[in-house]
Design a protein around this motif. Structure first.
Motif, PDB file in Angstrom:
ATOM      1  N   ASN A   1       0.745  -0.918  -0.082  1.00  0.00           N
ATOM      2  CA  ASN A   1       0.080   0.120   0.098  1.00  0.00           C
ATOM      3  C   ASN A   1       0.840   1.255   0.084  1.00  0.00           C
ATOM      4  O   ASN A   1       2.280   1.128   0.228  1.00  0.00           O
ATOM      5  CB  ASN A   1      -0.970  -0.016   1.133  1.00  0.00           C
ATOM      6  CG  ASN A   1      -0.151  -0.210   2.218  1.00  0.00           C
ATOM      7  OD1 ASN A   1       1.065   0.373   2.725  1.00  0.00           O
ATOM      8  ND2 ASN A   1      -0.979  -0.583   3.596  1.00  0.00           N
ATOM      9  N   PRO A   2       0.259   2.541  -0.446  1.00  0.00           N
ATOM     10  CA  PRO A   2       1.035   3.689  -0.391  1.00  0.00           C
ATOM     11  C   PRO A   2       2.027   3.828   1.081  1.00  0.00           C
ATOM     12  O   PRO A   2       3.049   4.381   0.955  1.00  0.00           O
ATOM     13  CB  PRO A   2       0.097   4.588  -0.564  1.00  0.00           C
ATOM     14  CG  PRO A   2      -0.859   4.257  -1.261  1.00  0.00           C
ATOM     15  CD  PRO A   2      -0.986   2.517  -0.537  1.00  0.00           C
TER      16      PRO A   2
ATOM     17  N   LYS B   1       4.996   1.428   0.684  1.00  0.00           N
ATOM     18  CA  LYS B   1       5.915   1.994  -0.200  1.00  0.00           C
ATOM     19  C   LYS B   1       7.011   3.195   0.320  1.00  0.00           C
ATOM     20  O   LYS B   1       7.873   3.141   0.367  1.00  0.00           O
ATOM     21  CB  LYS B   1       5.130   2.285  -1.494  1.00  0.00           C
ATOM     22  CG  LYS B   1       4.502   1.197  -2.400  1.00  0.00           C
ATOM     23  CD  LYS B   1       3.953   1.898  -3.583  1.00  0.00           C
ATOM     24  CE  LYS B   1       3.117   0.764  -4.500  1.00  0.00           C
ATOM     25  NZ  LYS B   1       2.366   1.175  -5.453  1.00  0.00           N
ATOM     26  N   GLN B   2       6.204   3.963   1.104  1.00  0.00           N
ATOM     27  CA  GLN B   2       7.070   5.295   1.564  1.00  0.00           C
ATOM     28  C   GLN B   2       8.025   4.633   2.319  1.00  0.00           C
ATOM     29  O   GLN B   2       9.240   5.198   2.369  1.00  0.00           O
ATOM     30  CB  GLN B   2       6.102   6.289   1.973  1.00  0.00           C
ATOM     31  CG  GLN B   2       6.836   7.531   2.440  1.00  0.00           C
ATOM     32  CD  GLN B   2       7.642   8.367   1.558  1.00  0.00           C
ATOM     33  OE1 GLN B   2       7.203   8.106   0.217  1.00  0.00           O
ATOM     34  NE2 GLN B   2       8.558   8.700   1.864  1.00  0.00           N
ATOM     35  N   ALA B   3       7.394   3.900   3.391  1.00  0.00           N
ATOM     36  CA  ALA B   3       8.383   3.362   4.298  1.00  0.00           C
ATOM     37  C   ALA B   3       9.607   2.504   3.938  1.00  0.00           C
ATOM     38  O   ALA B   3      10.651   2.648   4.302  1.00  0.00           O
ATOM     39  CB  ALA B   3       7.646   2.614   5.503  1.00  0.00           C
TER      40      ALA B   3
END
Length: 74
Positions: free
Chosen positions: A51-52, A55-57
């Motif tokens: 999930n977004p 992805k950022q993590a």
């Protein structure tokens, strides 16, 4: 001279007795192992897409591992 032969014979006998006991112990401790089928090495798991937030993590962790966040860490 006979003392040397005595200790040599004693060492040889001791070596064979200890070796026999080690082999006997190993023989008595053998157990049957049940056979299992080998896993299929080409069987890849189905990964779910990230999930977004994940992805950022992941991007931030990659930066940290590559050493690009030296000034940004607390």
């Amino acid at each position: 001279m006979s003392i040397i032969f005595f200790f040599t014979a004693l060492g040889v006998v001791t070596f064979f007795i200890v070796g026999y006991l080690v082999v006997l112990n190993a023989w008595n401790n053998m157990k049957e192992v049940e056979q299992r089928p080998l896993p299929d090495v080409y069987d890849l798991p189905n990964w779910e897409k990230l999930n977004p937030v994940a992805k950022q993590a992941n991007r931030e962790l990659n930066k940290m591992y590559k050493g690009k966040m030296r000034g940004e860490l607390v």
